[in-house]
Write a protein that holds these residues in place. Structure first.
Motif, PDB file in Angstrom:
ATOM      1  N   GLU A  98      39.636  43.218  31.793  1.00  0.00           N
ATOM      2  CA  GLU A  98      39.297  41.999  32.518  1.00  0.00           C
ATOM      3  C   GLU A  98      37.805  41.680  32.431  1.00  0.00           C
ATOM      4  O   GLU A  98      37.402  40.512  32.392  1.00  0.00           O
ATOM      5  CB  GLU A  98      39.740  42.094  33.975  1.00  0.00           C
ATOM      6  N   MET A  99      36.968  42.733  32.386  1.00  0.00           N
ATOM      7  CA  MET A  99      35.522  42.509  32.226  1.00  0.00           C
ATOM      8  C   MET A  99      35.205  42.081  30.805  1.00  0.00           C
ATOM      9  O   MET A  99      34.341  41.221  30.575  1.00  0.00           O
ATOM     10  CB  MET A  99      34.747  43.773  32.580  1.00  0.00           C
ATOM     11  N   TYR A 103      33.238  38.554  30.798  1.00  0.00           N
ATOM     12  CA  TYR A 103      31.806  38.671  30.496  1.00  0.00           C
ATOM     13  C   TYR A 103      31.487  38.761  29.006  1.00  0.00           C
ATOM     14  O   TYR A 103      30.336  38.552  28.612  1.00  0.00           O
ATOM     15  CB  TYR A 103      31.221  39.889  31.217  1.00  0.00           C
ATOM     16  N   GLY A 104      32.495  39.064  28.189  1.00  0.00           N
ATOM     17  CA  GLY A 104      32.185  39.287  26.787  1.00  0.00           C
ATOM     18  C   GLY A 104      32.935  38.439  25.783  1.00  0.00           C
ATOM     19  O   GLY A 104      32.566  38.426  24.609  1.00  0.00           O
ATOM     20  N   GLY A 175      24.539  42.484  35.703  1.00  0.00           N
ATOM     21  CA  GLY A 175      23.961  43.765  36.096  1.00  0.00           C
ATOM     22  C   GLY A 175      24.888  44.575  36.983  1.00  0.00           C
ATOM     23  O   GLY A 175      25.112  45.762  36.755  1.00  0.00           O
ATOM     24  N   PHE A 176      25.456  43.936  37.987  1.00  0.00           N
ATOM     25  CA  PHE A 176      26.336  44.639  38.920  1.00  0.00           C
ATOM     26  C   PHE A 176      27.606  45.097  38.218  1.00  0.00           C
ATOM     27  O   PHE A 176      28.065  46.230  38.415  1.00  0.00           O
ATOM     28  CB  PHE A 176      26.697  43.727  40.090  1.00  0.00           C
ATOM     29  N   GLU A 177      28.190  44.251  37.395  1.00  0.00           N
ATOM     30  CA  GLU A 177      29.434  44.607  36.734  1.00  0.00           C
ATOM     31  C   GLU A 177      29.210  45.654  35.656  1.00  0.00           C
ATOM     32  O   GLU A 177      30.102  46.465  35.367  1.00  0.00           O
ATOM     33  CB  GLU A 177      30.103  43.359  36.155  1.00  0.00           C
ATOM     34  N   TYR A 178      28.012  45.674  35.036  1.00  0.00           N
ATOM     35  CA  TYR A 178      27.684  46.772  34.119  1.00  0.00           C
ATOM     36  C   TYR A 178      27.740  48.103  34.852  1.00  0.00           C
ATOM     37  O   TYR A 178      28.334  49.082  34.375  1.00  0.00           O
ATOM     38  CB  TYR A 178      26.288  46.580  33.514  1.00  0.00           C
ATOM     39  N   ASP A 179      27.128  48.149  36.024  1.00  0.00           N
ATOM     40  CA  ASP A 179      27.128  49.381  36.815  1.00  0.00           C
ATOM     41  C   ASP A 179      28.561  49.769  37.188  1.00  0.00           C
ATOM     42  O   ASP A 179      28.924  50.946  37.147  1.00  0.00           O
ATOM     43  CB  ASP A 179      26.281  49.187  38.078  1.00  0.00           C
ATOM     44  N   PRO A 327      39.295  37.240  36.385  1.00  0.00           N
ATOM     45  CA  PRO A 327      40.296  38.309  36.427  1.00  0.00           C
ATOM     46  C   PRO A 327      39.726  39.648  36.892  1.00  0.00           C
ATOM     47  O   PRO A 327      40.431  40.658  36.849  1.00  0.00           O
ATOM     48  CB  PRO A 327      40.738  38.398  34.962  1.00  0.00           C
ATOM     49  N   VAL A 328      38.451  39.669  37.329  1.00  0.00           N
ATOM     50  CA  VAL A 328      37.778  40.932  37.656  1.00  0.00           C
ATOM     51  C   VAL A 328      37.982  41.338  39.117  1.00  0.00           C
ATOM     52  O   VAL A 328      38.217  42.506  39.430  1.00  0.00           O
ATOM     53  CB  VAL A 328      36.270  40.839  37.328  1.00  0.00           C
TER      54      VAL A 328
END
Length: 355
Positions: A98-99, A103-104, A175-179, A327-328
């Motif tokens: 979903e990320m 995001y990508g 940034g938050f979703e990377y973490d 979808p995250v």
């Protein structure tokens, strides 16, 4: 070569590895020691030890004692690494699908661009060309409305505005979703609060948002952000919005946030905004970005779908209400197998059924 220097060298290496006086030697090394020692004997001793040379090599568990210490034969053919085990290879973090999508992917970007283009077409064509804007209706549900009986107020002389959610609607929280992807763990509200305070430079605008909001302002439409971020992070949230190229945001006017400890609903803030502005469009990634009525009960996935597609509100999608993909996280992500897939539409592979 005598047995003493050879044992001393191996014993020294063993002490460095284990810190013990007793050394554990590989079978191969111990056999070599025995051979070298016998080769150093003179002819007379060699004859006397002929039978000894014919004996089998030292076996695991055998103890060799010398003036330098005691060595125990092991079954090893090589010394282990200093840690006693091969170093573990770190597994790379796996980005959840979903990320990857939101995001990508190009698809996620295209849907966002499509939504913002739809918003601009609506603002420019449906609203911009209306000569008598006092007869335009707000798209904020009036107090007392229900999902089955929605009511809307006329704009009158109030200034026109578009109201947007912030997170994953106007800003992507990279940034938050990377973490979250690198260190998977349950959602932590305190971590999110720290993100609000420190992550202003780690966000980007949702594709299509910056250009569309700039064009709306040029048309005389005020852009207002309505978020469940905390008022204690107002300065940081405003900085993130502006740094992403989404324009200025002023708390209490064009930026509305949740008071610390207050519930997450947005209707009260929408009604406050409506006292000054006529909201002609709203943008969000959750149904609660359009009305709290969507979140007032324990609705099944089928009921939530029907609320959007089989009610009087269905005509608002793309014509005043604009939704972005997410979808995250959020209220959309629930439902068991039989709730998401109706029983009369469930299929099983006939080939697998015969097994």
């Amino acid at each position: 070569m005598s047995i003493r220097p050879a044992l001393a060298a191996l014993m020294a290496g063993s002490v460095l590895l284990s810190g013990c006086v007793v050394a554990a030697l590989p079978v191969i090394a111990a056999a070599g020691i025995g051979k070298n020692a016998m080769d150093g004997q003179d002819g007379k001793k060699r004859k006397a030890s002929k039978r000894a040379r014919q004996q089998a090599a030292p076996k695991p568990g055998q103890v060799i004692r010398t003036e330098n210490g005691t060595a125990v034969i092991t079954g090893l053919t090589a010394l282990p690494p200093p840690s006693g085990a091969a170093p573990a290879t770190a597994k790379p973090a796996v980005v959840p699908p979903e990320m990857q999508y939101l995001y990508g992917s190009g698809e996620g970007s295209a849907i966002s661009l499509q939504a913002y283009r739809g918003l601009w077409n609506f603002l420019h064509n449906e609203i911009g060309y209306r000569r008598d804007k006092s007869q335009i209706s707000s798209v904020v549900l009036s107090r007392g409305s229900t999902l089955t009986s929605p009511k809307f107020d006329l704009c009158g002389k109030r200034k026109l505005a578009v109201v947007l959610d912030v997170d994953e609607t106007a800003l992507l929280n990279l940034g938050f979703e990377y973490d979250a992807a690198a260190k998977p763990a349950p959602y932590d509200q305190s971590k999110w609060s720290r993100w609000e305070q420190t992550g202003a430079g780690k966000v980007v605008a949702v594709p299509g948002a910056a250009d569309t909001l700039a064009a709306a302002r040029n048309e005389g439409i005020t852009v207002i952000f309505n978020s469940n971020r905390s008022t204690s992070s107002a300065a940081q949230t405003a900085a993130a919005i502006e740094a992403a190229g989404l324009g200025p945001a002023v708390l209490g006017d064009t930026l509305w946030l949740r008071d610390d400890g207050a519930p997450s609903g947005k209707d009260e803030r929408r009604w406050k905004i409506s006292e000054t502005y006529c909201v002609v469009a709203m943008v969000g990634d959750q149904l609660g970005d359009f009305s709290d009525l969507f979140n007032t009960g324990e609705y099944s996935p089928a009921m939530r779908r029907n609320m959007t597609s089989e009610s009087l509100l269905a005509t608002l999608w793309g014509a005043g209400w604009f939704v972005l993909p997410n979808p995250v996280y959020g209220s959309a992500l629930h439902g068991g197998l039989d709730e998401v897939f109706p029983k009369d539409k469930q299929w099983a592979d006939p080939a697998e059924e015969k097994k």
